[in-house]
Design an enzyme around this catalytic site. Structure first.
Site, PDB file in Angstrom:
ATOM      1  CG  ASN A   9      -1.657   1.251   1.470  1.00 11.13           C
ATOM      2  OD1 ASN A   9      -1.740   2.094   0.578  1.00 11.13           O
ATOM      3  ND2 ASN A   9      -2.219   1.404   2.663  1.00 11.13           N
ATOM      4  CD1 TRP A  10       3.298   0.982  -2.961  1.00 10.37           C
ATOM      5  CD2 TRP A  10       3.389   2.214  -4.827  1.00 10.37           C
ATOM      6  NE1 TRP A  10       3.969   0.252  -3.907  1.00 10.37           N
ATOM      7  CE2 TRP A  10       4.032   0.982  -5.065  1.00 10.37           C
ATOM      8  CE3 TRP A  10       3.326   3.149  -5.866  1.00 10.37           C
ATOM      9  CZ2 TRP A  10       4.612   0.661  -6.293  1.00 10.37           C
ATOM     10  CZ3 TRP A  10       3.891   2.831  -7.081  1.00 10.37           C
ATOM     11  CH2 TRP A  10       4.532   1.599  -7.298  1.00 10.37           C
ATOM     12  CE  LYS A  11      -0.038   3.345   4.772  1.00  9.77           C
ATOM     13  NZ  LYS A  11      -0.018   3.444   6.206  1.00  9.77           N
ATOM     14  CG  HIS A  96      -5.866   1.997   5.285  1.00  8.16           C
ATOM     15  ND1 HIS A  96      -5.401   2.950   6.166  1.00  8.16           N
ATOM     16  CD2 HIS A  96      -4.859   1.120   5.113  1.00  8.16           C
ATOM     17  CE1 HIS A  96      -4.158   2.655   6.501  1.00  8.16           C
ATOM     18  NE2 HIS A  96      -3.798   1.549   5.883  1.00  8.16           N
ATOM     19  CD  GLU A  98      -2.818   5.578   6.795  1.00  2.00           C
ATOM     20  OE1 GLU A  98      -2.831   5.593   5.546  1.00  2.00           O
ATOM     21  OE2 GLU A  98      -1.865   5.111   7.451  1.00  2.00           O
ATOM     22  CD  GLU A 168      -3.630  -2.578   7.395  1.00  2.00           C
ATOM     23  OE1 GLU A 168      -2.526  -2.811   6.875  1.00  2.00           O
ATOM     24  OE2 GLU A 168      -4.257  -1.537   7.191  1.00  2.00           O
ATOM     25  N   GLY A 174       2.333   2.389  10.819  1.00  2.00           N
ATOM     26  CA  GLY A 174       3.253   3.515  10.702  1.00  2.00           C
ATOM     27  C   GLY A 174       3.976   3.878  11.985  1.00  2.00           C
ATOM     28  CB  SER A 211       5.169  -1.723  12.116  1.00  2.00           C
ATOM     29  OG  SER A 211       4.766  -0.392  12.399  1.00  2.00           O
ATOM     30  N   GLY A 232       2.804  -1.050   4.352  1.00  2.00           N
ATOM     31  CA  GLY A 232       2.759   0.366   4.006  1.00  2.00           C
ATOM     32  C   GLY A 232       4.162   0.900   3.761  1.00  2.00           C
ATOM     33  N   GLY A 233       4.715   1.560   4.767  1.00  2.00           N
ATOM     34  CA  GLY A 233       6.010   2.234   4.653  1.00  2.00           C
ATOM     35  C   GLY A 233       7.115   1.413   3.986  1.00  2.00           C
TER      36      GLY A 233
END
Ligand code: PGA
Length: 253
Positions: A9-11, A96, A98, A168, A174, A211, A232-233
């Protein structure tokens, strides 16, 4: 079916030029990697088309990070399932944390998005998970159960086979602090129990997210109810995403 998936997930990272370069580099490397896992990437909307033009679908699947539930209409700023399908998306992330937090998406809206994704022929990846406060109050399971009941309310027993769930925990997203393999396993098992109660079926893909890094992917995916990860990150740096793909548990011991 319990498909094994590593999803990136590149956000809100990587414009279309950066995205194409990343995909070209990743594909070069992936040709040398043997894995039982399907690899999928979720670029921002503006990078989807460019990525679709260079993507080798035998190596990488394409997904979007969000969708709207109406087919078309006067909905400024929104993108429909059929538009994503036309670009070549196989997956879409729905609900998600976010989006729940910053864009006030509630379970009623998420339920409609899940339904629309299935009707439009795209596999939704439903994200569920508790906040730190909820976990500390001992409410993690209650929260996840409620999200599942509300978000999957329109689905039939047949539909449920066509979705993916990502557990999640919000406190792990994150933050660098992942759930322990045991914590993840306990919640994944609970998600399957809840699916069994709701639909009498639980053999679907359940990903862990929060994470995930090359250092912890092996122990997390070793757990019997963890079918892969939503990353993600660590998915927007070639080294770490490849490290995750290489270190994932392949079974056998
Ligand atoms: P993270 O994000 O890997 O950066 O914690 C996971 C996610 O939001 O899906």
């Amino acid at each position: 079916m319990r498909e094994k998936i590593i999803a990136g997930n590149w956000k809100m990272y990587m414009n279309h030029v950066e995205a194409v370069k990343f995909i070209n580099d990743l594909q070069k490397e992936l040709k040398r990697v043997e894995t039982a896992y399907e690899i999928a990437v979720f670029p921002p909307f503006t990078s989807l088309f460019a990525v679709s033009q260079v993507l080798d679908k035998d190596l990488i699947k394409l997904g979007a990070q969000n969708t709207f539930y109406e087919k078309e209409g006067a909905y400024t700023g929104e993108v429909s399932v059929s538009m994503l399908k036309a670009i070549g998306c196989d997956y879409v992330i729905v609900g998600h944390s976010e989006r729940r937090k910053y864009f006030y998406e509630d379970d009623a809206m998420i339920a409609l998005k899940i339904k629309a994704s299935l009707e439009g022929g795209i596999t939704p990846i439903l994200c569920v998970g508790e906040t730190l406060e909820e976990r500390e109050k001992g409410k993690a399971k209650e929260v996840v159960k409620q999200q599942m009941e509300e978000d999957l309310r329109y689905l039939s027993k047949e539909d449920i086979r066509r979705i993916v769930i990502a557990y999640e925990p919000v406190w792990a997203i994150g933050t660098g602090k992942n759930a322990t393999p045991e914590e993840a396993q306990e919640m994944h098992e609970f998600v399957r129990e809840t699916l069994n109660c709701q639909f009498g079926f639980s053999e679907i893909t359940i990903l862990y997210g929060g994470s995930v890094k090359p250092e912890n992917i092996g122990e997390l995916t070793r757990m019997k109810d963890v079918d892969g990860a939503l990353v993600g990150g660590a998915s927007i740096k070639l080294d770490s995403f490849l490290g995750i793909i290489k270190n994932v548990y392949q079974g056998g011991d």
